[in-house]
Design an enzyme around this catalytic site. Structure first.
Site: not given
Ligand code: DON
Length: 581
Positions: A390, A408, A461, A482-483
């Site tokens: 992201t 993302t 999300s 960062g999910g």
């Molecule tokens: O929207 C979300 O919560 C996830 N798709 C975000 C994924 C993400 O941040 C991956 N990255 N580092």
């Protein structure tokens, strides 16, 4: 300083090393754009130089990132904007999250035995209907100042003429293009029906492999002619082109040929939404975040409300007592996320209650001197265990308009599948739904009802674009990738600034922590934590682990003394940059 660009730099090609304070935060008199990549930040700055505002800058930066930061910058994904509009003194938020295609159903990624199939992660079937172009279009149409074409064209030029690859991007692309498993198998594709890299898709190889198929190295140029043509069409014809024009047709055809579900009707029907922001306060500051289907705004507000009931500052910035309380706030915030937050068109989210001070006091009163076992929060059974990327950008102009934009493709390079002939990657955002109904387990898999797949529904999300205001003026613009770590990264940036009164650079550099209810593990970022703190946390009942880095929070802080905009590119993923005047 005029016309300056601050690049962050680090060690080891920027891959894992997190080396604090390699570049100072830089302050600008008029405007600044901070993002993951220098060409993109400059596109934002240039838009403001040409008389555009922070919204124009965010649109230009986001389109440029779709070219120069392909792991996460995108036109085939989705995201969220939280913006302050000086003229009307309002906070506006734009939801451009992807949606499930109309043909989706709750068990679409499960086999007859209820096991997860690989196509929830890679290939066209993993993709939700992209929202980015609509979202940027909506923000621009309502609040932008410059002509749309002027904002998209710099990105088209970067794609057509190419740009210089950094060591970080070379490393990232090589990792995707040269699969170790293939080499071990003597060049044979042994991934079978479980593709997980760009190299598994000929159309992605065509877009991202070096013409002579050797490894990318720093200083090479990446040229993306199909993406340039797509961006040119979008620049000339507007956002509708992506959803109803030639690009829509190419995307729908590609999806059909490769087992995807996205149709022309899905694309034509996609709308970005203006939503009410989440408003909370922390020690006299106003905190504004994104509402459902983003969980970040609610989770951040709830954690801050809980933590406001303690005196963290007296307990010490990184003391075991502070970390214990922060962890317990995270645990409760993430339980809320798992059980209450989903697409508001499908589920009633009791936002007012979840972000109220009263509810926070109730939650805070359940925090004891010991870690609360995560199972204890749930009123349903937690199943025992079985089994990036992201990007965030921040812009602020001379009039005080400010934009926090996180978007993302979900994982790095999303579904890994480039739409043949259109040159952009599709997201794999469908994996953000709860894929196995009823299964919530100790690894962090969530199977609660609100976020099950349904036709046309937006997936939950963690994105947390955030603005902090004081007395009606923007003081902080932040957010992170960062999910599930995202709300916790933003929590640390906000606490470091507002509670612990660290400098902007220290606030972004400061080592972060993460707890997400499940897995019931507290992760500490980096290796700077004293052994004694680890031991004290373990003694309180926390399962403590280490991670190399957490998040990438490209932040703007306004100096209250003189109004200067301090651009603070996060160093963790190394190629970030602030550009301003
Ligand atoms: O929207 C979300 O919560 C996830 N798709 C975000 C994924 C993400 O941040 C991956 N990255 N580092």
């Amino acid at each position: 300083m005029r016309g300056a660009v601050t690049l962050s730099c680090g060690l080891l090609g920027g891959f894992l090393a997190f080396s604090p304070a390699f570049s100072p935060a830089q302050s600008f008199e008029k405007h600044v754009a901070v993002s993951q990549e220098v060409n993109a930040s400059m596109a934002g700055r240039d838009a403001m130089r040409q008389g555009g505002n922070a919204i124009d800058a965010a649109v230009a930066t986001a389109f440029a990132l779709a070219v120069t930061h392909p792991a996460a910058g995108n036109i085939g994904g989705g995201g969220f904007i939280v913006a302050y509009i000086t003229e009307s003194r309002e906070i506006v938020t734009v939801d451009f999250r992807e949606k499930a295609p109309a043909a989706s159903e709750p068990r679409m990624y499960l086999d007859a035995k209820g096991r997860l199939l690989p196509h929830h992660r890679a290939g066209a079937r993993a993709a939700g209907v992209p929202g980015t172009v609509r979202g940027l279009g909506l923000a621009h149409a309502k609040y932008g100042r410059l002509p749309w074409k002027q904002l998209v064209t710099p990105a088209a030029e970067l794609a057509r003429d190419g740009f210089t690859i950094t060591e970080t991007l070379a490393h990232s692309l090589n990792d995707q293009l040269f699969s170790k498993r293939k080499l071990e198998a003597g060049g044979r594709d042994d991934l079978g029906s479980n593709p997980d890299r760009l190299s598994d898709f000929p159309e992605s190889m065509a877009a991202y492999a070096k013409p002579d198929h050797t490894r990318w190295k720093a200083g090479d140029r990446l040229i993306q002619p199909d993406l340039a043509a797509t961006l040119d069409r979008i620049a000339v014809e507007g956002p509708d082109e992506f959803y109803k024009g030639k690009t829509a047709k190419i995307l729908a055809d590609y999806s059909k040929q490769h087992g995807g579900l996205i149709t022309l009707d899905d694309l034509a029907a996609y709308q970005a939404e203006l939503r009410a922001p989440i408003h909370s306060t922390y020690r006299g500051y106003d905190i504004y975040g994104m509402g459902p289907v983003a969980s970040g705004g609610i989770v951040l507000a709830q954690m801050l409300n809980i933590l406001e009931t303690f005196d963290l500052k007296s307990d010490g910035h990184q003391s075991a007592r502070t970390l214990h309380r922060v962890t317990e706030a995270m645990r409760r915030g993430f339980y809320t996320r798992a059980t209450e937050v989903a697409d508001p068109a499908y589920v009633t989210v009791p936002v007012e209650k979840l972000i109220s001070k009263e509810y926070a006091r109730e939650l805070a009163s359940t925090i004891s001197d010991r870690a609360t076992p995560s199972e204890q929060l749930a009123s349903f059974r937690i199943v025992p265990a079985e089994g990036n990327d992201t990007t965030h950008l921040s812009t602020m102009d001379g009039s005080g308009n400010a934009v926090a934009l996180t978007y993302t493709l979900e994982e790095g390079y999303g579904s890994k599948a480039v739409v043949a002939g259109a040159g952009f990657l599709l997201n794999n955002e469908m994996g953000d739904f709860n894929l196995i109904p009823g299964r919530t387990d100790v690894t962090g898999r969530i199977g609660t009802t609100p976020n099950l797949i349904a036709p046309n529904k937006r997936m939950l999300s963690s994105q947390t674009p955030t603005l902090v205001l004081k007395e009606g003026k923007v003081r902080v613009v932040t957010g992170s990738p960062g999910g599930r770590t995202i709300p916790n990264t933003v929590l640390w940036v906000v606490l470091n600034l507002l509670e612990f009164e660290l400098s902007p650079r220290e606030a972004v550099d400061g080592a972060r922590t993460h707890h997400a209810w499940f897995p019931d593990v507290l992760t500490l970022e980096g290796s700077s934590w004293p052994e004694q703190v680890r031991q004290e946390l373990s003694a309180l009942g926390h399962r403590v682990r280490s991670v190399a880095i957490q998040g990438d929070a490209h932040t703007i802080v306004v100096d209250p003394a003189n109004g200067r905009r301090i651009g603070v590119p996060d160093h963790r993923r190394v190629t970030s940059a602030a550009a301003g005047d």
